[in-house]
Motif scaffolding. Structure first.
Motif, mmCIF file in Angstrom:
data_model
loop_
_atom_site.group_PDB
_atom_site.id
_atom_site.type_symbol
_atom_site.label_atom_id
_atom_site.label_comp_id
_atom_site.label_asym_id
_atom_site.label_seq_id
_atom_site.Cartn_x
_atom_site.Cartn_y
_atom_site.Cartn_z
ATOM 1 N N MET A 1 0.857 -1.170 0.000
ATOM 2 C CA MET A 1 0.000 0.000 0.000
ATOM 3 C C MET A 1 0.898 1.226 0.000
ATOM 4 S SD MET A 1 -2.732 1.226 2.897
ATOM 5 C CE MET A 1 -3.888 -0.072 2.597
ATOM 6 N N GLN A 2 0.506 2.196 -0.769
ATOM 7 C CA GLN A 2 1.252 3.446 -0.776
ATOM 8 C C GLN A 2 0.325 4.536 -0.260
ATOM 9 O OE1 GLN A 2 2.631 4.698 -4.621
ATOM 10 N NE2 GLN A 2 4.160 6.046 -3.740
ATOM 11 N N ILE A 3 0.809 5.289 0.728
ATOM 12 C CA ILE A 3 -0.009 6.321 1.351
ATOM 13 C C ILE A 3 0.717 7.652 1.231
ATOM 14 C CG2 ILE A 3 -1.069 7.122 3.494
ATOM 15 C CD1 ILE A 3 -1.029 4.210 4.445
ATOM 16 N N LYS A 4 0.001 8.654 0.772
ATOM 17 C CA LYS A 4 0.557 10.006 0.750
ATOM 18 C C LYS A 4 -0.063 10.764 1.913
ATOM 19 C CE LYS A 4 1.475 10.076 -4.095
ATOM 20 N NZ LYS A 4 1.638 10.824 -5.297
ATOM 21 N N ILE A 5 0.780 11.234 2.801
ATOM 22 C CA ILE A 5 0.308 11.961 3.976
ATOM 23 C C ILE A 5 0.589 13.438 3.755
ATOM 24 C CG2 ILE A 5 0.544 12.254 6.463
ATOM 25 C CD1 ILE A 5 1.350 9.312 6.613
ATOM 26 N N ALA A 6 -0.481 14.199 3.570
ATOM 27 C CA ALA A 6 -0.340 15.627 3.300
ATOM 28 C C ALA A 6 -0.042 16.417 4.570
ATOM 29 C CB ALA A 6 -1.609 16.159 2.637
ATOM 30 N N ASP A 7 -0.467 15.887 5.700
ATOM 31 C CA ASP A 7 -0.290 16.575 6.980
ATOM 32 C C ASP A 7 1.103 16.251 7.534
ATOM 33 O OD1 ASP A 7 -0.354 17.513 9.584
ATOM 34 O OD2 ASP A 7 -2.355 16.722 10.005
ATOM 35 N N GLU A 8 2.006 17.192 7.411
ATOM 36 C CA GLU A 8 3.384 16.977 7.871
ATOM 37 C C GLU A 8 3.453 16.708 9.371
ATOM 38 O OE1 GLU A 8 6.429 16.656 6.440
ATOM 39 O OE2 GLU A 8 5.388 16.603 4.515
ATOM 40 N N ALA A 9 2.580 17.361 10.136
ATOM 41 C CA ALA A 9 2.572 17.154 11.585
ATOM 42 C C ALA A 9 2.206 15.707 11.914
ATOM 43 C CB ALA A 9 1.605 18.118 12.260
ATOM 44 N N LEU A 10 1.266 15.147 11.173
ATOM 45 C CA LEU A 10 0.883 13.750 11.378
ATOM 46 C C LEU A 10 2.055 12.831 11.055
ATOM 47 C CD1 LEU A 10 -1.118 11.470 11.927
ATOM 48 C CD2 LEU A 10 -1.907 11.713 9.554
ATOM 49 N N LEU A 11 2.706 13.088 9.957
ATOM 50 C CA LEU A 11 3.861 12.269 9.581
ATOM 51 C C LEU A 11 4.957 12.359 10.641
ATOM 52 C CD1 LEU A 11 5.187 10.402 7.587
ATOM 53 C CD2 LEU A 11 5.941 12.394 6.291
ATOM 54 N N THR A 12 5.155 13.539 11.185
ATOM 55 C CA THR A 12 6.154 13.712 12.245
ATOM 56 C C THR A 12 5.769 12.913 13.482
ATOM 57 O OG1 THR A 12 6.738 15.908 11.431
ATOM 58 C CG2 THR A 12 7.304 15.414 13.716
ATOM 59 N N ARG A 13 4.479 12.954 13.849
ATOM 60 C CA ARG A 13 4.029 12.193 15.024
ATOM 61 C C ARG A 13 4.213 10.696 14.812
ATOM 62 N NH1 ARG A 13 -0.373 15.725 14.603
ATOM 63 N NH2 ARG A 13 -1.835 14.029 14.186
ATOM 64 N N ILE A 14 3.908 10.233 13.604
ATOM 65 C CA ILE A 14 4.085 8.805 13.315
ATOM 66 C C ILE A 14 5.571 8.443 13.348
ATOM 67 C CG2 ILE A 14 3.832 7.013 11.551
ATOM 68 C CD1 ILE A 14 1.230 8.462 10.686
ATOM 69 N N SER A 15 6.400 9.289 12.788
ATOM 70 C CA SER A 15 7.847 9.037 12.789
ATOM 71 C C SER A 15 8.394 9.015 14.213
ATOM 72 C CB SER A 15 8.575 10.106 11.979
ATOM 73 O OG SER A 15 8.186 10.058 10.632
ATOM 74 N N ASP A 16 7.957 9.968 15.024
ATOM 75 C CA ASP A 16 8.401 10.012 16.421
ATOM 76 C C ASP A 16 7.960 8.756 17.166
ATOM 77 O OD1 ASP A 16 9.488 12.494 15.915
ATOM 78 O OD2 ASP A 16 7.874 13.615 16.911
ATOM 79 N N ARG A 17 6.726 8.369 16.928
ATOM 80 C CA ARG A 17 6.193 7.175 17.584
ATOM 81 C C ARG A 17 6.957 5.924 17.144
ATOM 82 N NH1 ARG A 17 0.100 5.803 18.855
ATOM 83 N NH2 ARG A 17 0.269 3.560 18.969
ATOM 84 N N ALA A 18 7.273 5.850 15.858
ATOM 85 C CA ALA A 18 8.039 4.713 15.342
ATOM 86 C C ALA A 18 9.408 4.644 16.013
ATOM 87 C CB ALA A 18 8.195 4.828 13.828
ATOM 88 N N ARG A 19 10.041 5.783 16.140
ATOM 89 C CA ARG A 19 11.359 5.828 16.778
ATOM 90 C C ARG A 19 11.265 5.364 18.237
ATOM 91 N NH1 ARG A 19 12.835 9.798 14.330
ATOM 92 N NH2 ARG A 19 11.810 11.434 15.497
ATOM 93 N N LEU A 20 10.237 5.822 18.952
ATOM 94 C CA LEU A 20 10.052 5.416 20.352
ATOM 95 C C LEU A 20 9.809 3.913 20.487
ATOM 96 C CD1 LEU A 20 7.802 8.316 21.683
ATOM 97 C CD2 LEU A 20 10.144 7.797 22.389
#
Length: 79
Positions: A4-23
């Motif tokens: 699946m390919q997802i385009k996330i337009a909301d940069e803040a959401l992408l940042t939250r997901i990235s931060d969560r992934a790192r944690l």
């Protein structure tokens, strides 16, 4: 395995997901999959329903009277 390919337009959401992934010591892809698994749980199979009902019944302390569905419906209708 599907893709699946997802385009996330909301940069803040992408940042939250990235931060969560790192944690959680996961890649962003693994984190998104974990989020989807939590958001869209598998439906129980029909043959598993009696065991699920038994586990729920076991949560009720012994000697506690169960209110019948008929009583609850009547009470609700009378409101």
């Amino acid at each position: 395995m599907g893709e699946m390919q997802i385009k996330i337009a909301d940069e803040a959401l992408l940042t939250r997901i990235s931060d969560r992934a790192r944690l959680n010591n996961r890649s962003v892809e693994e984190e998104v999959e974990a989020l989807l698994q939590a958001a869209v749980p598998a439906r129980p199979r029909r043959e598993d329903l009696p065991a699920i009902a038994a586990r729920i019944r076991a949560m009720t302390p012994k000697g506690v009277r169960q209110t019948s569905a008929v009583e609850m419906l009547r009470e609700d209708r009378d409101r």
